[in-house]
Design a protein around this motif. Structure first.
Motif, mmCIF file in Angstrom:
data_model
loop_
_atom_site.group_PDB
_atom_site.id
_atom_site.type_symbol
_atom_site.label_atom_id
_atom_site.label_comp_id
_atom_site.label_asym_id
_atom_site.label_seq_id
_atom_site.Cartn_x
_atom_site.Cartn_y
_atom_site.Cartn_z
ATOM 1 N N PRO A 49 -36.882 6.521 13.766
ATOM 2 C CA PRO A 49 -37.347 7.593 14.665
ATOM 3 C C PRO A 49 -36.269 8.290 15.501
ATOM 4 O O PRO A 49 -36.476 8.568 16.687
ATOM 5 C CB PRO A 49 -38.340 6.852 15.566
ATOM 6 C CG PRO A 49 -37.783 5.477 15.670
ATOM 7 C CD PRO A 49 -37.129 5.191 14.336
ATOM 8 N N THR A 50 -35.131 8.564 14.871
ATOM 9 C CA THR A 50 -34.070 9.344 15.545
ATOM 10 C C THR A 50 -33.387 10.192 14.475
ATOM 11 O O THR A 50 -33.516 9.896 13.290
ATOM 12 C CB THR A 50 -32.973 8.441 16.165
ATOM 13 O OG1 THR A 50 -32.184 7.885 15.091
ATOM 14 C CG2 THR A 50 -33.537 7.328 17.019
ATOM 15 N N PRO A 51 -32.622 11.203 14.893
ATOM 16 C CA PRO A 51 -31.800 11.881 13.884
ATOM 17 C C PRO A 51 -30.713 10.935 13.369
ATOM 18 O O PRO A 51 -30.216 10.093 14.127
ATOM 19 C CB PRO A 51 -31.196 13.067 14.644
ATOM 20 C CG PRO A 51 -31.367 12.776 16.082
ATOM 21 C CD PRO A 51 -32.489 11.808 16.217
ATOM 22 N N ASN B 6 -36.389 7.368 21.331
ATOM 23 C CA ASN B 6 -37.420 6.612 22.046
ATOM 24 C C ASN B 6 -37.289 5.104 21.822
ATOM 25 O O ASN B 6 -38.145 4.351 22.275
ATOM 26 C CB ASN B 6 -38.809 7.070 21.601
ATOM 27 C CG ASN B 6 -39.102 8.482 22.082
ATOM 28 O OD1 ASN B 6 -38.769 8.838 23.204
ATOM 29 N ND2 ASN B 6 -39.684 9.299 21.224
ATOM 30 N N ASN C 50 -34.575 9.840 8.647
ATOM 31 C CA ASN C 50 -35.424 10.192 9.790
ATOM 32 C C ASN C 50 -36.903 10.040 9.382
ATOM 33 O O ASN C 50 -37.294 10.403 8.273
ATOM 34 C CB ASN C 50 -35.121 11.630 10.222
ATOM 35 C CG ASN C 50 -36.088 12.120 11.279
ATOM 36 O OD1 ASN C 50 -37.051 12.818 10.981
ATOM 37 N ND2 ASN C 50 -35.858 11.732 12.512
ATOM 38 N N ASP C 51 -37.717 9.510 10.303
ATOM 39 C CA ASP C 51 -39.121 9.210 9.981
ATOM 40 C C ASP C 51 -39.956 10.436 9.607
ATOM 41 O O ASP C 51 -40.788 10.385 8.693
ATOM 42 C CB ASP C 51 -39.778 8.428 11.134
ATOM 43 C CG ASP C 51 -39.688 9.137 12.477
ATOM 44 O OD1 ASP C 51 -39.012 10.180 12.589
ATOM 45 O OD2 ASP C 51 -40.298 8.628 13.444
ATOM 46 N N ALA C 52 -39.726 11.552 10.283
ATOM 47 C CA ALA C 52 -40.525 12.752 9.986
ATOM 48 C C ALA C 52 -40.057 13.396 8.680
ATOM 49 O O ALA C 52 -40.877 13.938 7.917
ATOM 50 C CB ALA C 52 -40.428 13.750 11.132
ATOM 51 N N THR D 124 -44.848 15.441 12.979
ATOM 52 C CA THR D 124 -45.515 14.157 13.216
ATOM 53 C C THR D 124 -45.747 13.982 14.714
ATOM 54 O O THR D 124 -44.853 14.218 15.536
ATOM 55 C CB THR D 124 -44.684 12.969 12.688
ATOM 56 O OG1 THR D 124 -43.435 12.928 13.367
ATOM 57 C CG2 THR D 124 -44.443 13.080 11.200
ATOM 58 N N GLY E 182 -43.214 10.111 19.741
ATOM 59 C CA GLY E 182 -42.442 11.347 19.869
ATOM 60 C C GLY E 182 -43.080 12.443 19.042
ATOM 61 O O GLY E 182 -44.191 12.283 18.531
ATOM 62 N N ILE E 183 -42.380 13.577 18.953
ATOM 63 C CA ILE E 183 -42.760 14.608 17.986
ATOM 64 C C ILE E 183 -41.590 14.733 17.017
ATOM 65 O O ILE E 183 -40.457 14.991 17.439
ATOM 66 C CB ILE E 183 -43.039 15.972 18.656
ATOM 67 C CG1 ILE E 183 -44.280 15.881 19.552
ATOM 68 C CG2 ILE E 183 -43.236 17.047 17.592
ATOM 69 C CD1 ILE E 183 -44.692 17.208 20.176
ATOM 70 N N GLY E 184 -41.873 14.513 15.745
ATOM 71 C CA GLY E 184 -40.824 14.617 14.733
ATOM 72 C C GLY E 184 -41.087 15.807 13.829
ATOM 73 O O GLY E 184 -42.220 16.294 13.737
ATOM 74 N N GLU F 80 -35.055 18.843 14.653
ATOM 75 C CA GLU F 80 -35.606 18.130 15.823
ATOM 76 C C GLU F 80 -36.506 19.093 16.590
ATOM 77 O O GLU F 80 -36.249 19.411 17.755
ATOM 78 C CB GLU F 80 -34.455 17.615 16.706
ATOM 79 C CG GLU F 80 -33.745 16.389 16.143
ATOM 80 C CD GLU F 80 -34.576 15.103 16.269
ATOM 81 O OE1 GLU F 80 -35.434 15.013 17.161
ATOM 82 O OE2 GLU F 80 -34.373 14.199 15.437
HETATM 83 C C1 BGC Z 1 -36.894 11.898 17.610
HETATM 84 C C2 BGC Z 1 -37.053 12.317 16.170
HETATM 85 C C3 BGC Z 1 -38.216 11.577 15.543
HETATM 86 C C4 BGC Z 1 -39.467 11.755 16.378
HETATM 87 C C5 BGC Z 1 -40.644 10.997 15.825
HETATM 88 C C6 BGC Z 1 -38.205 12.079 18.342
HETATM 89 O O1 BGC Z 1 -38.081 11.643 19.659
HETATM 90 O O2 BGC Z 1 -35.887 12.656 18.247
HETATM 91 O O3 BGC Z 1 -35.871 12.067 15.454
HETATM 92 O O4 BGC Z 1 -38.429 12.052 14.244
HETATM 93 O O5 BGC Z 1 -39.244 11.338 17.700
HETATM 94 O O6 BGC Z 1 -40.421 9.632 15.804
#
Ligand code: BGC
Length: 247
Positions: A65-67, A78, A104-106, A130, A134-136, A150
């Motif tokens: 869940p991050t870049p 997060n 990356n998850d999204a 997503t 967070g919002i992905g 992002e």
């Molecule tokens: C992150 C994204 C991630 C999203 C969903 C965001 O806070 O920056 O990289 O895809 O949350 O997990």
């Protein structure tokens, strides 16, 4: 061919074996709550637990869940600040002995939907959004992923990002009904539409299961549909990304 797909989220870490040809899960999902604090060491232990649960010795595809760039985490997001600059695939391989591919998850969720779900055979620009902790976002042009967008970090107001205002965790934090949340999402999707003018927006994450509860509040000049694989898209896409070594 089967690959173990894992989706690391802010509240849960979920995995299942995925048939790469059909995009279907071949086992039940197994979910373990995300450890708190979600440091590299504690999350790696949870990953090991999941791999052991499936008694899996092969390749693992992991949505994170991050870049990321080539398996390296660019911000703690997060999860935890200690993730910054961690080579995630190397860490998980060292812990489990399995080969890992991390995306990356999204982006992963989008790959599943583009290949098997709501975005299949859709030409032009498709955005996967997503909604979870967070919002992905995952951006596709004619079926090809443009990684690491992002769009959850687009500014809303006073320097605050949209993720803090319209994610599923913002809904819970502010005690919103789905309809109230839908109004916030409407602002968000209109803004995304203005920035990118996509041909289709696919909504994923936990929220895709409850799409009809806020759908009536969404009024944007572009088609918006829920992910077909709902919350499983992240697992399926992570396994697919591993197969095609998208990093
Ligand atoms: C992150 C994204 C991630 C999203 C969903 C965001 O806070 O920056 O990289 O895809 O949350 O997990």
């Amino acid at each position: 061919m089967e690959i173990l797909g894992i989706d690391i989220g802010g509240t849960g870490i979920k995995g299942a074996l995925v048939d790469i040809k059909t995009g279907k899960l071949t086992t039940n999902k197994h979910r373990i709550p995300t450890p708190n604090p979600a440091t590299p060491e504690s999350v790696a232990s949870t990953i090991q637990e999941l791999v052991n649960h499936f008694n899996w010795k092969g390749l693992v595809g992991c949505g994170f869940p991050t870049p990321l760039q080539h398996g390296k985490c660019l911000t703690g997001g997060n999860l935890h600040e200690d993730w910054k600059n961690t080579q995630v695939d190397t860490l998980f391989k060292a812990k489990t002995g399995n080969d890992f591919s991390v995306v990356n998850d999204a982006d992963a969720a989008g790959l599943a939907e583009i290949n098997f779900g709501a975005g299949k055979d859709v030409k032009g620009t498709v955005i996967m959004i997503t909604l979870g902790t967070g919002i992905g976002s995952g951006l596709f042009l004619d079926g090809k992923l443009i990684p690491n967008t992002e769009f959850g970090h687009v500014l809303y107001k006073n320097g605050e990002i949209f993720e803090k205002y319209a994610s599923d965790s913002a809904r819970k934090r502010d005690g919103l009904t789905r309809k109230e949340w839908g109004k916030r999402l409407n602002k968000y999707f209109n803004h995304i539409n203005l920035l990118v003018s996509p041909d289709l927006i696919i909504v994923g994450g936990g929220a895709s299961k409850k799409f009809e509860k806020f759908e009536t509040k969404i009024n944007v000049g572009v088609k918006i549909v829920p992910a077909k694989a709902e919350n499983e898209a992240g697992i399926i896409g992570a396994a697919m990304a591993a197969k095609y070594q998208i990093k």
